[in-house]
Enzyme design. Structure first.
Site, short mmCIF file in Angstrom:
data_model
loop_
_atom_site.label_atom_id
_atom_site.label_comp_id
_atom_site.label_asym_id
_atom_site.label_seq_id
_atom_site.Cartn_x
_atom_site.Cartn_y
_atom_site.Cartn_z
N LYS A 134 0.83 -1.21 0.00
CA LYS A 134 0.00 0.00 0.00
C LYS A 134 0.87 1.27 0.00
O LYS A 134 2.09 1.20 0.21
CB LYS A 134 -0.93 -0.05 1.20
CG LYS A 134 -1.91 -1.23 1.16
CD LYS A 134 -2.85 -1.19 2.35
CE LYS A 134 -3.86 -2.31 2.30
NZ LYS A 134 -4.84 -2.21 3.40
N TYR A 191 -12.51 -1.62 -3.52
CA TYR A 191 -13.00 -1.75 -2.15
C TYR A 191 -14.53 -1.64 -2.04
O TYR A 191 -15.04 -1.33 -0.96
CB TYR A 191 -12.33 -0.71 -1.25
CG TYR A 191 -10.91 -1.10 -0.83
CD1 TYR A 191 -10.68 -2.25 -0.07
CD2 TYR A 191 -9.81 -0.33 -1.18
CE1 TYR A 191 -9.40 -2.61 0.32
CE2 TYR A 191 -8.52 -0.68 -0.79
CZ TYR A 191 -8.33 -1.83 -0.04
OH TYR A 191 -7.06 -2.18 0.36
N ASN A 247 -1.92 -0.05 7.03
CA ASN A 247 -1.45 -1.35 7.49
C ASN A 247 -0.56 -2.06 6.47
O ASN A 247 -0.49 -3.27 6.42
CB ASN A 247 -2.62 -2.22 7.95
CG ASN A 247 -3.60 -2.53 6.84
OD1 ASN A 247 -3.41 -2.09 5.71
ND2 ASN A 247 -4.63 -3.29 7.15
N HIS A 297 -2.10 -5.50 1.68
CA HIS A 297 -3.40 -6.15 1.52
C HIS A 297 -3.19 -7.60 1.13
O HIS A 297 -2.25 -7.92 0.40
CB HIS A 297 -4.19 -5.43 0.41
CG HIS A 297 -5.40 -6.19 -0.06
ND1 HIS A 297 -6.61 -6.10 0.59
CD2 HIS A 297 -5.58 -7.07 -1.07
CE1 HIS A 297 -7.49 -6.87 -0.03
NE2 HIS A 297 -6.89 -7.47 -1.04
N GLU A 355 -9.51 -10.15 -7.76
CA GLU A 355 -8.59 -9.05 -7.44
C GLU A 355 -7.36 -9.06 -8.34
O GLU A 355 -6.87 -8.00 -8.75
CB GLU A 355 -8.17 -9.14 -5.96
CG GLU A 355 -9.33 -8.84 -5.01
CD GLU A 355 -8.94 -8.91 -3.55
OE1 GLU A 355 -7.77 -9.26 -3.24
OE2 GLU A 355 -9.80 -8.60 -2.71
P1 CMP Z 1 -7.41 -4.40 3.74
O1 CMP Z 1 -7.03 -5.76 4.20
O2 CMP Z 1 -6.85 -3.94 2.47
O3 CMP Z 1 -9.01 -4.29 3.68
C1 CMP Z 1 -9.72 -3.11 3.85
C2 CMP Z 1 -8.88 -2.01 4.41
O4 CMP Z 1 -9.63 -1.00 5.08
C3 CMP Z 1 -7.94 -2.54 5.48
O5 CMP Z 1 -6.97 -3.34 4.92
C4 CMP Z 1 -7.49 -1.26 6.13
O6 CMP Z 1 -6.56 -0.54 5.34
C5 CMP Z 1 -8.81 -0.50 6.14
N1 CMP Z 1 -9.57 -0.73 7.38
C6 CMP Z 1 -10.14 -1.86 7.81
N2 CMP Z 1 -10.77 -1.68 8.98
C7 CMP Z 1 -10.58 -0.39 9.31
C8 CMP Z 1 -10.98 0.41 10.41
N3 CMP Z 1 -11.72 -0.10 11.41
N4 CMP Z 1 -10.60 1.69 10.42
C9 CMP Z 1 -9.89 2.21 9.40
N5 CMP Z 1 -9.46 1.49 8.31
C10 CMP Z 1 -9.80 0.20 8.27
#
Ligand code: CMP
Length: 143
Positions: free
Chosen positions: A10, A50, A113, A116, A127
């Protein structure tokens, strides 16, 4: 179809200069890098990817974050790829991620984070095709 997954390094991973370190961990864990590129998502592309989260309170912030800089989608192959990759990256929230996982090592928050991983075999195929044309997947079985 249990041998593929899509990773995305990311924008925070790219900004923190961690592409090499994260790809090394992925390869050391036994994944084959089958296709990889760097792209800057448009808001429409991020929203499309998303869609499943469109009603969540964090959706708008997620789109801003995912379009804040380039990211690196990677098609990966390994037996049991989806499950093994999710183990390697750890829980969505880095505070809850297991020691040694990529998110525990490098992520700052539940949103930023680092990486993905697809959540099912069905979504992995969808995807991968979101980012790569079939022509860009010359060696990958099943496409
Ligand atoms: P990802 O696994 O790519 O799937 C959806 C993304 O949304 C996740 O990683 C985070 O980057 C984001 N995300 C998921 N939950 C939350 C949350 N509670 N608050 C903010 N961002 C979130």
């Amino acid at each position: 179809m249990n041998n593929k997954t899509l990773a995305i390094l990311k924008p925070d991973c790219v900004k923190k200069n961690l592409i090499g370190k994260v790809v090394t961990l992925i390869q050391k864990a036994g994944f084959k890098v089958s296709a990889m590129k760097m792209v800057k998502l448009t808001p429409d592309a991020a929203k499309g990817f998303y869609q499943i989260h469109k009603d969540r309170p964090f959706f708008n912030d997620l789109i801003v974050y995912m379009t804040s800089g380039p990211c690196v989608p990677i098609a990966l192959e390994k037996e049991n790829a989806v499950e093994d990759f999710r183990k390697l990256i750890g829980a969505t929230d880095p505070a809850k991620a297991a020691e040694g996982t990529i998110r525990k090592l490098y992520a700052d928050s539940i949103q930023e984070n680092i990486v993905h991983g697809s959540d099912s075999n069905e979504n992995a195929a969808i995807e991968i095709l979101h980012f790569f044309s079939r022509k860009e997947l010359p060696d990958i079985n099943g496409f």
